[in-house]
Each structure stands twice: as C-alpha cells, then as structure tokens.
Design a protein around this motif. Structure first.
Motif, short mmCIF file in Angstrom:
data_model
loop_
_atom_site.label_atom_id
_atom_site.label_comp_id
_atom_site.label_asym_id
_atom_site.label_seq_id
_atom_site.Cartn_x
_atom_site.Cartn_y
_atom_site.Cartn_z
N ARG A 156 32.91 -29.32 15.10
CA ARG A 156 33.35 -28.17 14.31
C ARG A 156 34.06 -28.60 13.02
N ASN A 157 34.78 -29.72 13.09
CA ASN A 157 35.50 -30.21 11.91
C ASN A 157 34.59 -30.97 10.95
N LEU A 158 33.38 -31.28 11.42
CA LEU A 158 32.49 -32.12 10.62
C LEU A 158 31.32 -31.35 10.04
N VAL A 159 31.24 -30.07 10.38
CA VAL A 159 30.15 -29.23 9.86
C VAL A 159 30.69 -28.36 8.73
N LEU A 160 30.07 -28.49 7.56
CA LEU A 160 30.50 -27.67 6.42
C LEU A 160 29.65 -26.42 6.28
N GLY A 161 28.39 -26.56 6.61
CA GLY A 161 27.49 -25.40 6.46
C GLY A 161 26.33 -25.51 7.43
N LEU A 162 25.71 -24.37 7.68
CA LEU A 162 24.58 -24.35 8.63
C LEU A 162 23.47 -23.44 8.13
N GLU A 163 22.27 -23.77 8.53
CA GLU A 163 21.16 -22.82 8.45
C GLU A 163 20.79 -22.50 9.89
N VAL A 164 20.76 -21.22 10.20
CA VAL A 164 20.50 -20.80 11.57
C VAL A 164 19.43 -19.73 11.56
N VAL A 165 18.52 -19.79 12.52
CA VAL A 165 17.54 -18.71 12.64
C VAL A 165 18.00 -17.80 13.78
N LEU A 166 18.13 -16.53 13.46
CA LEU A 166 18.61 -15.57 14.45
C LEU A 166 17.46 -15.15 15.39
N ALA A 167 17.84 -14.46 16.45
CA ALA A 167 16.85 -14.11 17.47
C ALA A 167 15.65 -13.34 16.90
N ASP A 168 15.89 -12.50 15.90
CA ASP A 168 14.79 -11.69 15.37
C ASP A 168 14.01 -12.41 14.25
N GLY A 169 14.35 -13.68 14.02
CA GLY A 169 13.63 -14.46 13.01
C GLY A 169 14.34 -14.51 11.66
N THR A 170 15.40 -13.75 11.49
CA THR A 170 16.16 -13.79 10.22
C THR A 170 16.70 -15.19 10.00
N VAL A 171 16.50 -15.71 8.78
CA VAL A 171 17.08 -17.02 8.46
C VAL A 171 18.45 -16.79 7.84
N LEU A 172 19.48 -17.21 8.56
CA LEU A 172 20.85 -17.05 8.06
C LEU A 172 21.19 -18.31 7.29
N GLN A 173 21.12 -18.18 5.96
CA GLN A 173 21.33 -19.33 5.10
C GLN A 173 22.82 -19.48 4.85
N SER A 174 23.46 -20.39 5.57
CA SER A 174 24.90 -20.56 5.40
C SER A 174 25.19 -22.02 5.09
N LEU A 175 24.22 -22.66 4.42
CA LEU A 175 24.45 -24.05 4.02
C LEU A 175 25.57 -24.06 2.98
N ASN A 176 26.39 -25.08 3.02
CA ASN A 176 27.59 -25.09 2.17
C ASN A 176 28.15 -26.50 2.14
N ARG A 177 28.36 -27.03 0.93
CA ARG A 177 28.88 -28.40 0.86
C ARG A 177 30.35 -28.43 0.47
N MET A 178 30.93 -27.26 0.33
CA MET A 178 32.33 -27.23 -0.12
C MET A 178 33.28 -27.30 1.07
#
Ligand SMILES: Cc1cc2nc3c(=O)[nH]c(=O)nc-3n(C[C@H](O)[C@H](O)[C@H](O)COP(=O)(O)OP(=O)(O)OC[C@H]3O[C@@H](n4cnc5c(N)ncnc54)[C@H](O)[C@@H]3O)c2cc1C
Length: 456
Positions: A156-178
């Motif tokens: 949890r302390n080492l992840v800055l951002g994520l890309e996750v695909v939700l159950a219905d196929g939505t791509v949750l673009q939460s990539l983040n380098r800050m």
C-alpha cells in the motif's frame, strides 16, 4: 455462441486454454480445487475489459490468477467459473529515474521489478520468499508486506497509482506518479488488498527507493522477549533510519531450522529466550558498519543482547537468513498448518501464552513453531498436530486474538480459508461496509465469488 467461443473471439486462440492445455498447468496445493473449464489470458487492458464486459453481461463468475503463491485459497475456482490469468500482461513499461517510479503491467513477477529497479541503481523495496513467482498484481491484491516493512511499509505504501478493470468492464484509469494527490477520494486504496473481489488490477505505478550500498546483518540472542523489544527500540532510534529488517525466531523454530535434516547449522548456541535477525541498509559501507557494531556492542554491554554474530561477508549474511527462510522444515512432523497473525508487539507474549494453552489443552502432543516480522507486529505460527481437524487448530490460533484486538491476517488476506474468522478482526459495521462496497462495484457478484466476505 457459447462462452468459450465468445472468449476466443475476444482474445484469440492463444488467449483461451481448455481441456488438456488447461489440465496440464500445475497448480500449487494451496490454490485448492481448480475445476474451472476455461482459463482466459488477455494480452492487454482492452482485452481484460472486453472479457469482463462479456462475463458481466452473462453473470459469469471469474477468478483472477497471478502467480498462485497465496496460501488462503484465494485462487480456487469452481467448475462454473472462468479463470482470468494476468500472465500475458508481463511488461515493465517505463522507469522514471528522476521521479523514482516504475510503471508495470500486473502480470510481471516481483523479482523482475526488483531487477529492473537495480538496473537503474534504484530499489523496489518489497521483498518476500515467493519473489520469483508472485506477480505485482497479486502483491497488490493481497497488500503484500515481506521482510522490509519496518522501513518501507507494505505494498500500500509502494503503490502510487493503479489501472483497474471493474466488474462491468469499465477501465478505471487511476495511474498516478505523484506522491501527493489529494484530488478527492484515493480510489486505488479500495483495490489494494481486495483479493480480486472488487476489480482486476492491470497496471500500476510503483514507488522506488535509493539503492542501498551497504548491508549490515547480525544474528543475536536475547534472554527474553522484553529485552528483544527494547533492543528493537534502541536500533530504531540509533541506526539513523537504516533498520530494514528485524525478524524474530523463537527457540523451537530456531532449533528446527538448524538441526538435521535442515541444512543450516546453529549460528549461536541453543538455550536463549529468543533470537533475532537484524539488517540495516545504508549508503556508506564504512561508517554504516562502524555505527552498526557500536550500537550492538552497547546493547551487549547493557544486557539487551546476550550473544551476537555480525556477518562479515555476503556468504555470512546468506547463512544467517537461511534458517529464517527455511519455513517448510516443520513438514518433517507431518501436515503443518501455517498462520500469520498481527498484534501489538507488547501483547505478543500474553497472546502466545493463550495460544499455547488452547493448543495443548486440545492437542497435548501438538508441536508449534513461532517466528516472524515482529517489528511489524506480525507473527508466523506453524502447528503440527497429526490428523487433528483444521478448524479446531484454527480456533486455537484465532480465538485468543479476540482479547488483543489483533488481526487474523497480517499477510495473504482472507481468501476462503480465513473467512469464517473475519468477524474476530472486523466489526459488523466494517463487514457491512465491505458488503456495500462489493455491491456497488460488482453488483452481479462475478468477481472472485465467495472470497473474503459472503455477500448475503
Ligand atoms: C514462500 C512464500 C513467502 C511469502 N512471504 C510473504 C511475506 O513475507 N509477506 C507477505 O505479505 N506475503 C508473503 N507471502 C504471500 C505473498 O505476498 C502472496 O502470495 C503474493 O503477494 C500473491 O501474489 P500472486 O501473484 O502469487 O497472487 P495469487 O496467489 O495468484 O493471487 C492472490 C490473490 O490475489 C488475486 N489476484 C491476483 N492477481 C490479481 C490482479 N491482477 N487483480 C486482482 N486480483 C488479483 C487472486 O484472485 C487471489 O485472491 C509469501 C508467499 C510464499 C509462497
């Protein structure tokens, strides 16, 4: 069209395994039953999204698979379920040396990320025994910890951002380098440690650290647990933030992993109250070593350390870690059951007393072995009790936890195995909120069904 044909249309022939190609894959015993008739392995986020959209529309259950190193049956799959393997999402996409971040696809093995960081003279601090098989997606889905949590924190302390695909196929673009991003809810946190029940992790931005140039290691013996806790505080205060691992080995475990047929021999004599493996990572080999030796010598002088050996070479260091990492030695006593619990360090002796009392009352001949990342409040407990039923042993470990507000899972998560005991560590309001989140993000309940919580 039937499901397999539809999946093939989305990801191609190479992306769908059935029959012998599926049966030929080896599953770790801890995955549990894998009866699924199809495994789908998308090669891009878009394909993951298309697969989930299809499964969602059909109400088709789907079980994400990483490196299959989890020990709580989080990857087991029933006949009517589809396995979603992330193995083809296996690219490290970029490294930002100045910003110390790395962008990676979820199927990349932890060890490859560590090696890539090293190539840039940086370090990815997460480290654990399963590094060669476990994937970054699995590390995120289980919020892995490992050997260096005391210094660098958990996944949890080492992840800055994520890309996750939700159950219905939505791509949750939460990539983040800050490092700093307080623009509303921090959605990535929902998926870290969610064991594939809320979304499928496809990409991640990870935080890197400076690569240490010195490693000082020591194996010490303390007269009792209280002295060891004081030693830990002293090291933390006097090593200038360099303390990176502090692993405790109780005598039964130490003797087990340093007597034949184990390959290690004793590093220090038997007979002490508890042993600890200490590691400090730093930036200046000479001064770091000098300080490390000075602090340990002071600890010996004031009685916190009864005996100690300091590693002089990489070979010494490996020899010190070997007994700690030889965690399957208990198998010589038959089936062993492993647990990893978490609680306040000051409560550990009383908890262990309560656990031992419960175990020996129920199973007089049982053997137990204790070790763990105590600086993180994490104890590993292994129990060998012949053919005693697992649930009764689980109760000996988990029930005493109620008195200490501890956690039944410091690592690995809940999966199927620990689900019956979740209420020991989480209140009914917390579990209700978990159910509400699951219903909001996966209303048809297709993602890793039955793991972590029951929906109804
Ligand atoms: C020898 C050994 C030592 C270990 N030491 C430690 C330790 O010191 N500290 C620690 O914290 N852990 C430790 N572990 C546990 C380890 O952290 C986890 O097993 C690992 O992180 C899981 O990664 P995986 O790729 O194998 O995931 P898997 O085992 O394949 O999956 C684990 C869970 O994550 C889900 N999942 C997998 N990939 C994804 C994805 N992309 N998106 C959504 N969900 C997904 C699965 O459905 C499953 O519920 C150890 C395990 C072993 C075998």
């Amino acid at each position: 069209m039937d499901l397999v044909a539809e999946l093939r249309a989305l990801v191609g022939d190479n992306g769908v395994l059935t029959g012998e190609r599926l049966a030929g894959r080896v599953y770790d015993k801890h995955v549990g039953s894998v009866a699924a008739r199809v495994l789908v392995r998308p090669a891009s986020t878009e394909q993951v999204s298309a697969v989930l959209r299809l499964c969602h529309s059909r109400g088709q259950p789907i079980v994400p698979h990483g490196g299959l190193t989890g020990l709580v049956y989080g990857c087991s799959a029933r006949e009517n379920e589809v396995i979603l393997s992330l193995e083809l999402l296996n690219r490290i996409e970029s490294v930002d040396v100045a910003g110390r971040t790395l962008r990676v696809q979820a199927g990349v093995k932890l060890q490859h990320v560590q090696e890539e960081a090293e190539r840039h003279n940086l370090m990815f601090p997460l480290d654990l025994g399963a590094r060669g098989s476990a994937t970054i997606g699995g590390n995120i889905a289980t919020n892995a910890g490992g050997m260096r949590v005391v210094r660098y924190g958990m996944m949890r302390n080492l992840v800055l951002g994520l890309e996750v695909v939700l159950a219905d196929g939505t791509v949750l673009q939460s990539l983040n380098r800050m490092l700093k991003n307080n623009a509303g809810y921090d959605l990535k946190q929902l998926f870290i440690g969610s064991e594939g029940t809320l979304g499928v992790v496809t990409r991640a931005d990870l935080r890197l650290a400076a690569r240490p140039v010195s490693a000082c290691s020591a194996f010490v013996a303390c007269r009792d647990f209280a002295a060891m806790v004081e030693l830990l505080g002293m090291l933390d205060a006097r090593l200038g933030g360099q303390l990176s691992a502090f692993e405790a080995l109780w005598p039964e475990f130490y003797e087990l992993t340093t007597t034949s047929p184990a390959r290690s021999s004793p590093i220090l004599p038997y007979g002490h109250g508890v042993y600890a493996l200490i590691e400090a990572l730093g930036a200046d080999a000479d001064t770091d070593r000098e300080r490390f030796e000075r602090v340990l010598s002071d600890a010996m002088e004031n009685g916190l350390v009864a005996d100690a050996v300091i590693a002089k070479s990489e070979a010494d260091r490996n020899a010190m870690w070997a007994p700690r990492e030889d965690v399957f030695q208990m198998d010589r006593y038959g089936t062993s059951h492993s647990f990893d619990v978490s609680l306040g360090i000051a409560d550990m002796p009383r908890y262990l007393e309560a656990f031992h009392a419960a175990l020996h009352a129920g199973f007089p001949g049982a053997r137990s072995f204790v070790f763990g990342h105590v600086a993180d409040g994490n104890l590993h407990i292994a129990v060998c009790a012949g053919d005693a039923d697992v649930q009764s042993i689980e109760k000996c470990v988990y029930e005493p936890m109620r008195g200490f507000s501890g956690s039944i899972s410091a690592e690995h998560g809940i999966g199927l195995e620990r689900k019956p005991y979740l209420e020991i560590s989480r209140s009914s309001a917390e579990i209700a909120t978990m159910r509400a989140l699951k219903a909001a993000l996966d209303p048809r309940g297709i993602l890793n069904p039955g793991k972590v919580i029951d929906v109804h």
